[in-house]
Design a protein around this motif. Structure first.
Motif, short mmCIF file in Angstrom:
data_model
loop_
_atom_site.label_atom_id
_atom_site.label_comp_id
_atom_site.label_asym_id
_atom_site.label_seq_id
_atom_site.Cartn_x
_atom_site.Cartn_y
_atom_site.Cartn_z
N PRO A 50 88.64 73.17 -10.55
CA PRO A 50 89.83 72.32 -10.44
C PRO A 50 89.51 70.83 -10.48
CG PRO A 50 89.95 74.07 -8.84
CD PRO A 50 88.59 74.14 -9.44
N LEU A 51 88.39 70.42 -9.87
CA LEU A 51 88.01 69.00 -9.94
C LEU A 51 87.74 68.59 -11.39
CD1 LEU A 51 85.66 68.42 -6.88
CD2 LEU A 51 87.84 67.32 -7.34
N PHE A 52 87.04 69.44 -12.12
CA PHE A 52 86.74 69.14 -13.52
C PHE A 52 88.02 69.06 -14.35
CE2 PHE A 52 86.07 70.79 -17.81
CZ PHE A 52 85.23 69.81 -18.31
N LEU A 53 88.91 70.02 -14.17
CA LEU A 53 90.16 70.01 -14.94
C LEU A 53 91.02 68.80 -14.59
CD1 LEU A 53 91.08 73.80 -14.80
CD2 LEU A 53 90.18 72.52 -16.74
N TRP A 54 91.06 68.42 -13.33
CA TRP A 54 91.82 67.24 -12.93
C TRP A 54 91.22 65.98 -13.53
CZ3 TRP A 54 90.26 63.26 -9.50
CH2 TRP A 54 91.25 62.36 -9.20
N LYS A 55 89.88 65.88 -13.51
CA LYS A 55 89.21 64.70 -14.06
C LYS A 55 89.45 64.57 -15.56
CE LYS A 55 84.54 63.24 -15.12
NZ LYS A 55 84.73 63.49 -16.51
N GLU A 56 89.38 65.68 -16.28
CA GLU A 56 89.52 65.64 -17.73
C GLU A 56 90.97 65.46 -18.19
OE1 GLU A 56 87.16 65.57 -20.12
OE2 GLU A 56 85.76 65.38 -18.46
N SER A 57 91.93 65.82 -17.36
CA SER A 57 93.33 65.73 -17.78
C SER A 57 93.98 64.39 -17.42
CB SER A 57 94.15 66.86 -17.17
OG SER A 57 94.22 66.72 -15.77
N GLN A 58 93.27 63.53 -16.73
CA GLN A 58 93.84 62.23 -16.36
C GLN A 58 94.11 61.40 -17.62
OE1 GLN A 58 91.00 60.54 -13.66
NE2 GLN A 58 92.22 61.11 -11.89
N GLY A 59 95.29 60.81 -17.67
CA GLY A 59 95.64 59.93 -18.77
C GLY A 59 96.09 60.63 -20.03
N ASN A 61 98.87 63.02 -22.08
CA ASN A 61 100.28 63.36 -22.05
C ASN A 61 100.43 64.86 -22.30
OD1 ASN A 61 103.01 63.33 -22.08
ND2 ASN A 61 103.23 62.05 -23.90
N MET A 62 101.03 65.56 -21.37
CA MET A 62 101.16 67.01 -21.50
C MET A 62 102.13 67.40 -22.61
SD MET A 62 98.95 68.18 -19.55
CE MET A 62 99.28 69.91 -19.59
N LYS A 63 103.03 66.51 -23.00
CA LYS A 63 103.95 66.83 -24.10
C LYS A 63 103.21 67.05 -25.41
CE LYS A 63 108.46 64.95 -23.05
NZ LYS A 63 109.48 63.99 -23.47
#
Length: 86
Positions: A50-59, A61-63
């Protein structure tokens, strides 16, 4: 000394793998063997991932990653352009 999040994630991952391998190297009758394997698995999948996924998804746009009609049309147009050029 500034420690970055990627280094912390890497250390958690190494510690988790070490705990798993240490638990597997112990005898099956050893009372702590399953605790090491379980703790390493928890560290790997419930902390490091979860830490890795959070770090990589910052910034991001999910759209852009959703399958909407607009994005499907864009993908189909890209495929058509590739086939025409080949």
């Amino acid at each position: 000394m500034k420690i970055k999040l990627k280094h912390i994630i890497f250390l958690i991952m190494i510690a988790s793998f070490a705990a798993i391998f240490y638990g597997l190297s112990l005898d099956e009758d050893h009372p702590d063997a399953q605790k090491y394997v379980g703790g390493g698995t928890v560290g790997l999948f419930l902390v490091a991932m979860p830490l890795f996924l959070w770090k990589e998804s910052q910034g991001k746009n999910m759209k852009d990653y959703m399958l909407t009609k607009e994005n499907i049309k864009k993908m189909q147009e890209k495929e058509r352009k590739k086939t025409k050029n080949q």
